[in-house]
Design a protein around this motif. Structure first.
Motif, PDB file in Angstrom:
ATOM      1  N   ARG A 225      40.056  20.974  13.341  1.00 15.66           N
ATOM      2  CA  ARG A 225      40.166  21.204  11.905  1.00 15.66           C
ATOM      3  C   ARG A 225      38.871  20.868  11.184  1.00 15.66           C
ATOM      4  NH1 ARG A 225      45.727  18.828   9.643  1.00 15.66           N
ATOM      5  NH2 ARG A 225      44.823  19.771   7.765  1.00 15.66           N
ATOM      6  N   ILE A 226      38.145  19.870  11.696  1.00 20.80           N
ATOM      7  CA  ILE A 226      36.872  19.512  11.069  1.00 20.80           C
ATOM      8  C   ILE A 226      35.809  20.581  11.340  1.00 20.80           C
ATOM      9  CG2 ILE A 226      34.970  17.844  11.093  1.00 20.80           C
ATOM     10  CD1 ILE A 226      37.090  15.693  11.764  1.00 20.80           C
ATOM     11  N   LEU A 227      35.771  21.043  12.588  1.00 18.24           N
ATOM     12  CA  LEU A 227      34.743  21.999  13.005  1.00 18.24           C
ATOM     13  C   LEU A 227      35.172  23.456  12.832  1.00 18.24           C
ATOM     14  CD1 LEU A 227      33.599  20.159  16.258  1.00 18.24           C
ATOM     15  CD2 LEU A 227      32.558  20.047  13.974  1.00 18.24           C
ATOM     16  N   LYS A 228      36.409  23.647  12.344  1.00 21.35           N
ATOM     17  CA  LYS A 228      36.914  24.993  12.028  1.00 21.35           C
ATOM     18  C   LYS A 228      37.010  25.901  13.244  1.00 21.35           C
ATOM     19  CE  LYS A 228      36.601  23.789   7.663  1.00 21.35           C
ATOM     20  NZ  LYS A 228      37.789  23.348   6.912  1.00 21.35           N
ATOM     21  N   PHE A 229      37.430  25.352  14.392  1.00 30.28           N
ATOM     22  CA  PHE A 229      37.716  26.248  15.502  1.00 30.28           C
ATOM     23  C   PHE A 229      39.209  26.207  15.780  1.00 30.28           C
ATOM     24  CE2 PHE A 229      36.643  22.239  17.696  1.00 30.28           C
ATOM     25  CZ  PHE A 229      37.689  22.104  18.595  1.00 30.28           C
ATOM     26  N   ARG A 230      39.714  27.307  16.246  1.00 34.28           N
ATOM     27  CA  ARG A 230      41.160  27.502  16.357  1.00 34.28           C
ATOM     28  C   ARG A 230      41.676  27.040  17.712  1.00 34.28           C
ATOM     29  NH1 ARG A 230      44.724  30.730  13.509  1.00 34.28           N
ATOM     30  NH2 ARG A 230      46.601  31.407  14.628  1.00 34.28           N
ATOM     31  N   THR A 231      42.786  26.297  17.689  1.00 31.76           N
ATOM     32  CA  THR A 231      43.486  25.952  18.921  1.00 31.76           C
ATOM     33  C   THR A 231      44.888  26.502  18.831  1.00 31.76           C
ATOM     34  OG1 THR A 231      44.172  23.825  17.991  1.00 31.76           O
ATOM     35  CG2 THR A 231      42.158  23.850  19.308  1.00 31.76           C
ATOM     36  N   SER A 232      45.338  27.158  19.871  1.00 26.87           N
ATOM     37  CA  SER A 232      46.666  27.772  19.859  1.00 26.87           C
ATOM     38  C   SER A 232      47.611  26.958  20.725  1.00 26.87           C
ATOM     39  CB  SER A 232      46.590  29.207  20.390  1.00 26.87           C
ATOM     40  OG  SER A 232      47.882  29.765  20.495  1.00 26.87           O
ATOM     41  N   ILE A 233      48.756  26.613  20.169  1.00 28.48           N
ATOM     42  CA  ILE A 233      49.751  25.871  20.944  1.00 28.48           C
ATOM     43  C   ILE A 233      51.052  26.660  21.044  1.00 28.48           C
ATOM     44  CG2 ILE A 233      48.852  23.557  20.554  1.00 28.48           C
ATOM     45  CD1 ILE A 233      50.695  23.281  18.193  1.00 28.48           C
TER      46      ILE A 233
ATOM     47  N   PRO B 272      42.216  15.384   8.987  1.00 28.90           N
ATOM     48  CA  PRO B 272      41.580  15.518  10.309  1.00 28.90           C
ATOM     49  C   PRO B 272      40.786  14.285  10.723  1.00 28.90           C
ATOM     50  CG  PRO B 272      41.275  17.516   9.033  1.00 28.90           C
ATOM     51  CD  PRO B 272      41.849  16.498   8.100  1.00 28.90           C
ATOM     52  N   TYR B 273      40.141  13.619   9.767  1.00 28.15           N
ATOM     53  CA  TYR B 273      39.365  12.419  10.086  1.00 28.15           C
ATOM     54  C   TYR B 273      40.303  11.270  10.472  1.00 28.15           C
ATOM     55  CZ  TYR B 273      35.553  15.060   8.038  1.00 28.15           C
ATOM     56  OH  TYR B 273      34.619  16.030   7.779  1.00 28.15           O
ATOM     57  N   LEU B 274      41.471  11.214   9.814  1.00 32.13           N
ATOM     58  CA  LEU B 274      42.486  10.243  10.214  1.00 32.13           C
ATOM     59  C   LEU B 274      42.934  10.521  11.642  1.00 32.13           C
ATOM     60  CD1 LEU B 274      44.624   8.015   9.664  1.00 32.13           C
ATOM     61  CD2 LEU B 274      46.090   9.810   8.705  1.00 32.13           C
ATOM     62  N   MET B 275      43.109  11.803  11.982  1.00 31.72           N
ATOM     63  CA  MET B 275      43.523  12.176  13.335  1.00 31.72           C
ATOM     64  C   MET B 275      42.476  11.754  14.362  1.00 31.72           C
ATOM     65  SD  MET B 275      45.080  15.951  12.447  1.00 31.72           S
ATOM     66  CE  MET B 275      45.547  16.369  14.135  1.00 31.72           C
ATOM     67  N   VAL B 276      41.200  11.935  14.034  1.00 33.14           N
ATOM     68  CA  VAL B 276      40.130  11.526  14.949  1.00 33.14           C
ATOM     69  C   VAL B 276      40.178  10.012  15.168  1.00 33.14           C
ATOM     70  CG1 VAL B 276      37.623  11.291  15.186  1.00 33.14           C
ATOM     71  CG2 VAL B 276      38.609  13.478  14.467  1.00 33.14           C
ATOM     72  N   CYS B 277      40.381   9.251  14.084  1.00 31.81           N
ATOM     73  CA  CYS B 277      40.464   7.792  14.211  1.00 31.81           C
ATOM     74  C   CYS B 277      41.660   7.378  15.073  1.00 31.81           C
ATOM     75  CB  CYS B 277      40.575   7.156  12.825  1.00 31.81           C
ATOM     76  SG  CYS B 277      39.082   7.287  11.825  1.00 31.81           S
ATOM     77  N   LEU B 278      42.796   8.030  14.873  1.00 26.18           N
ATOM     78  CA  LEU B 278      43.975   7.714  15.681  1.00 26.18           C
ATOM     79  C   LEU B 278      43.742   8.074  17.145  1.00 26.18           C
ATOM     80  CD1 LEU B 278      46.892   8.954  13.374  1.00 26.18           C
ATOM     81  CD2 LEU B 278      46.239   6.595  13.870  1.00 26.18           C
ATOM     82  N   GLY B 279      43.097   9.226  17.378  1.00 26.87           N
ATOM     83  CA  GLY B 279      42.803   9.635  18.755  1.00 26.87           C
ATOM     84  C   GLY B 279      41.922   8.627  19.456  1.00 26.87           C
TER      85      GLY B 279
ATOM     86  N   LEU C 184      42.485  13.843  19.294  1.00 28.06           N
ATOM     87  CA  LEU C 184      41.064  13.987  18.967  1.00 28.06           C
ATOM     88  C   LEU C 184      40.666  15.457  18.888  1.00 28.06           C
ATOM     89  CD1 LEU C 184      38.638  12.081  18.481  1.00 28.06           C
ATOM     90  CD2 LEU C 184      38.106  12.287  20.905  1.00 28.06           C
ATOM     91  N   VAL C 185      41.103  16.243  19.858  1.00 26.27           N
ATOM     92  CA  VAL C 185      40.788  17.679  19.866  1.00 26.27           C
ATOM     93  C   VAL C 185      41.416  18.368  18.662  1.00 26.27           C
ATOM     94  CG1 VAL C 185      41.208  19.857  21.086  1.00 26.27           C
ATOM     95  CG2 VAL C 185      40.429  17.845  22.346  1.00 26.27           C
ATOM     96  N   ALA C 186      42.676  17.997  18.343  1.00 20.71           N
ATOM     97  CA  ALA C 186      43.353  18.612  17.198  1.00 20.71           C
ATOM     98  C   ALA C 186      42.618  18.295  15.895  1.00 20.71           C
ATOM     99  CB  ALA C 186      44.797  18.127  17.125  1.00 20.71           C
ATOM    100  N   GLY C 187      42.192  17.032  15.736  1.00 17.09           N
ATOM    101  CA  GLY C 187      41.455  16.665  14.532  1.00 17.09           C
ATOM    102  C   GLY C 187      40.099  17.334  14.468  1.00 17.09           C
TER     103      GLY C 187
END
Length: 226
Positions: A92-100, A192-199, A86-89
């Motif tokens: 990308r939708i909200l355009k903030f960067r996550t570093s892994i 990203p919306y698919l990722m949110v649904c999966l989350g 959910l956070v990863a999706g």
């Protein structure tokens, strides 16, 4: 939805993303044959090399999932996996960067891939290297695989994910070029919306709300599933 269907269709619908990220690598591996059947064999070998690597990653993550299931944490694992997806999706939708921390991994991969090309490694080997490329969509699949609860189950999950990516990647690398840049861009915007649904689905699955298909009631585990 069966988790096996979920694995396959995650790969299938995400293969446009794979084409944009891994496609250039696949195109960079030349076939040294002239007959179309041998070219097709090379391209299939490359794709199955990726699937082999995904399956091996599935076995590794499956041992982690097995220990968590044996500890009675299967629902917790599903919820945490869902939150990560959910956070990863959302990022990308909200355009903030996550570093892994994938920069070092990409550097190692690039050196290994360049070495393989320089020494004319076969398509199966280069495909296996491609399967080890640090990739957010593979991490998404691994987050699903860890919830299966056994190494064999997680291996099957990742193999089905890889098989889902196969049709489009094979068609594209075989040279038909059926997917244009505009279509790829639109699909990448939808990912990203698919990722949110999966989350959300993984979170509901872990919540055990006794909702058919979405959130089935989980009985106490007495043994690890296969």
């Amino acid at each position: 939805m069966s988790i096996w269907y979920l694995a396959f269709f995650t790969g299938f619908f995400g293969s446009v993303h794979c084409l944009g990220m891994c496609g250039p690598l696949a195109f960079a591996v030349p076939s040294r044959h002239s007959g179309w059947w041998m070219v097709l064999f090379d391209k299939l070998s490359y794709q199955f090399g990726r699937i082999i690597s995904y399956s091996l990653l599935g076995i590794l993550i499956g041992f982690v999932g097995q220990q968590l299931w044996m500890s009675g944490l299967q629902q917790f694992v599903s919820v945490v996996s869902g939150l990560l997806i959910l956070v990863a999706g959302a990022s990308r939708i909200l355009k903030f960067r996550t570093s892994i921390g994938t920069e070092n991994g990409i550097g190692i991969f690039n050196r290994a891939f360049t070495y393989a090309l320089k020494h004319k490694a076969n398509h199966l080997i280069t495909g296996m290297l491609n399967g080890l490329l640090p990739c957010g969509f593979v991490y998404l699949a691994l987050a699903g695989a860890v919830t299966v609860g056994s190494p064999v189950g997680a291996m099957n999950y990742m193999a089905l994910f890889g098989l889902g990516t196969l049709p489009l990647m094979l068609v594209a690398t075989f040279g038909f070029g059926m997917v244009g840049p505009i279509f790829r861009r639109k699909i990448n915007q939808a990912v990203p919306y698919l990722m949110v649904c999966l989350g959300l689905w993984f979170i509901l699955r872990g919540a055990s709300l006794d909702l058919p298909y979405l959130s089935p009631k989980v009985a106490p585990q007495t043994e690890v599933c296969n």
